[in-house]
Design a protein around this motif. Structure first.
Motif, PDB file in Angstrom:
ATOM      1  N   UNK A 155      37.544  45.040  32.687  1.00  0.00           N
ATOM      2  CA  UNK A 155      37.708  46.487  32.829  1.00  0.00           C
ATOM      3  C   UNK A 155      36.764  47.042  33.897  1.00  0.00           C
ATOM      4  N   UNK A 156      35.537  46.558  33.912  1.00  0.00           N
ATOM      5  CA  UNK A 156      34.582  47.012  34.923  1.00  0.00           C
ATOM      6  C   UNK A 156      35.052  46.610  36.319  1.00  0.00           C
ATOM      7  N   UNK A 157      35.506  45.385  36.472  1.00  0.00           N
ATOM      8  CA  UNK A 157      35.989  44.934  37.779  1.00  0.00           C
ATOM      9  C   UNK A 157      37.197  45.739  38.232  1.00  0.00           C
ATOM     10  N   UNK A 158      38.118  46.028  37.324  1.00  0.00           N
ATOM     11  CA  UNK A 158      39.285  46.835  37.684  1.00  0.00           C
ATOM     12  C   UNK A 158      38.844  48.234  38.107  1.00  0.00           C
ATOM     13  N   UNK A 159      37.868  48.795  37.403  1.00  0.00           N
ATOM     14  CA  UNK A 159      37.365  50.121  37.736  1.00  0.00           C
ATOM     15  C   UNK A 159      36.724  50.110  39.122  1.00  0.00           C
ATOM     16  N   UNK A 160      35.934  49.099  39.427  1.00  0.00           N
ATOM     17  CA  UNK A 160      35.280  48.994  40.737  1.00  0.00           C
ATOM     18  C   UNK A 160      36.329  48.872  41.836  1.00  0.00           C
ATOM     19  N   UNK A 165      37.515  52.766  44.598  1.00  0.00           N
ATOM     20  CA  UNK A 165      37.195  52.944  46.015  1.00  0.00           C
ATOM     21  C   UNK A 165      38.262  53.814  46.663  1.00  0.00           C
ATOM     22  N   UNK A 166      37.865  54.592  47.670  1.00  0.00           N
ATOM     23  CA  UNK A 166      38.772  55.512  48.341  1.00  0.00           C
ATOM     24  C   UNK A 166      39.849  54.734  49.098  1.00  0.00           C
ATOM     25  N   UNK A 167      41.071  55.217  49.009  1.00  0.00           N
ATOM     26  CA  UNK A 167      42.169  54.585  49.725  1.00  0.00           C
ATOM     27  C   UNK A 167      42.753  53.381  49.003  1.00  0.00           C
ATOM     28  N   UNK A 168      42.391  53.171  47.753  1.00  0.00           N
ATOM     29  CA  UNK A 168      42.914  51.999  47.037  1.00  0.00           C
ATOM     30  C   UNK A 168      43.998  52.395  46.044  1.00  0.00           C
ATOM     31  N   UNK A 169      44.711  53.450  46.352  1.00  0.00           N
ATOM     32  CA  UNK A 169      45.780  53.902  45.468  1.00  0.00           C
ATOM     33  C   UNK A 169      46.884  52.844  45.358  1.00  0.00           C
ATOM     34  N   UNK A 170      47.182  52.167  46.442  1.00  0.00           N
ATOM     35  CA  UNK A 170      48.214  51.124  46.419  1.00  0.00           C
ATOM     36  C   UNK A 170      47.794  49.967  45.518  1.00  0.00           C
ATOM     37  N   UNK A 171      46.505  49.603  45.568  1.00  0.00           N
ATOM     38  CA  UNK A 171      46.004  48.523  44.718  1.00  0.00           C
ATOM     39  C   UNK A 171      46.061  48.922  43.252  1.00  0.00           C
ATOM     40  N   UNK A 172      45.752  50.189  42.991  1.00  0.00           N
ATOM     41  CA  UNK A 172      45.815  50.700  41.617  1.00  0.00           C
ATOM     42  C   UNK A 172      47.249  50.603  41.091  1.00  0.00           C
ATOM     43  N   UNK A 173      48.206  50.973  41.916  1.00  0.00           N
ATOM     44  CA  UNK A 173      49.617  50.875  41.507  1.00  0.00           C
ATOM     45  C   UNK A 173      50.021  49.422  41.256  1.00  0.00           C
ATOM     46  N   UNK A 174      49.540  48.524  42.094  1.00  0.00           N
ATOM     47  CA  UNK A 174      49.839  47.094  41.950  1.00  0.00           C
ATOM     48  C   UNK A 174      49.312  46.572  40.617  1.00  0.00           C
ATOM     49  N   UNK A 175      48.088  46.943  40.262  1.00  0.00           N
ATOM     50  CA  UNK A 175      47.503  46.494  38.992  1.00  0.00           C
ATOM     51  C   UNK A 175      48.301  47.037  37.829  1.00  0.00           C
TER      52      UNK A 175
END
Length: 90
Positions: free
Chosen positions: A63-68, A72-82
């Protein structure tokens, strides 16, 4: 006693002996005929407790790693992927 009768008596004795040994060891069968142990040793219980704690720690780290990664700014695409990889939530 003939040879056939003696063989039957020996087979019955072997089956009974093995049943007694299995009962002493705590081995039982489930509804499918698979054998399992019903012994609840202190060592097994302690190991289960340790492993459950380790799993909880690993989940917290993930959970901590996912939060880190997602904070970060501009990581909206990565958030959607997860979120896509997690799949639908029930």
């Amino acid at each position: 006693m003939s040879g056939g009768q003696f063989m039957v008596v020996m087979i019955v004795a072997i089956v009974m002996f093995s049943s007694i040994i299995k009962a002493k060891m705590g081995i039982r069968r489930n509804h499918r005929g698979e054998e399992y142990s019903v012994r609840d040793d202190a060592a097994v219980s302690a190991e289960n407790h340790r492993l459950k704690g380790e799993i909880a720690d690993l989940r917290e780290r993930i959970q901590v790693l996912e939060r880190v990664v997602t904070d970060t700014e501009g990581s909206l695409a990565l958030d959607r992927e997860i979120e896509k990889l997690r799949g639908p939530r029930a």
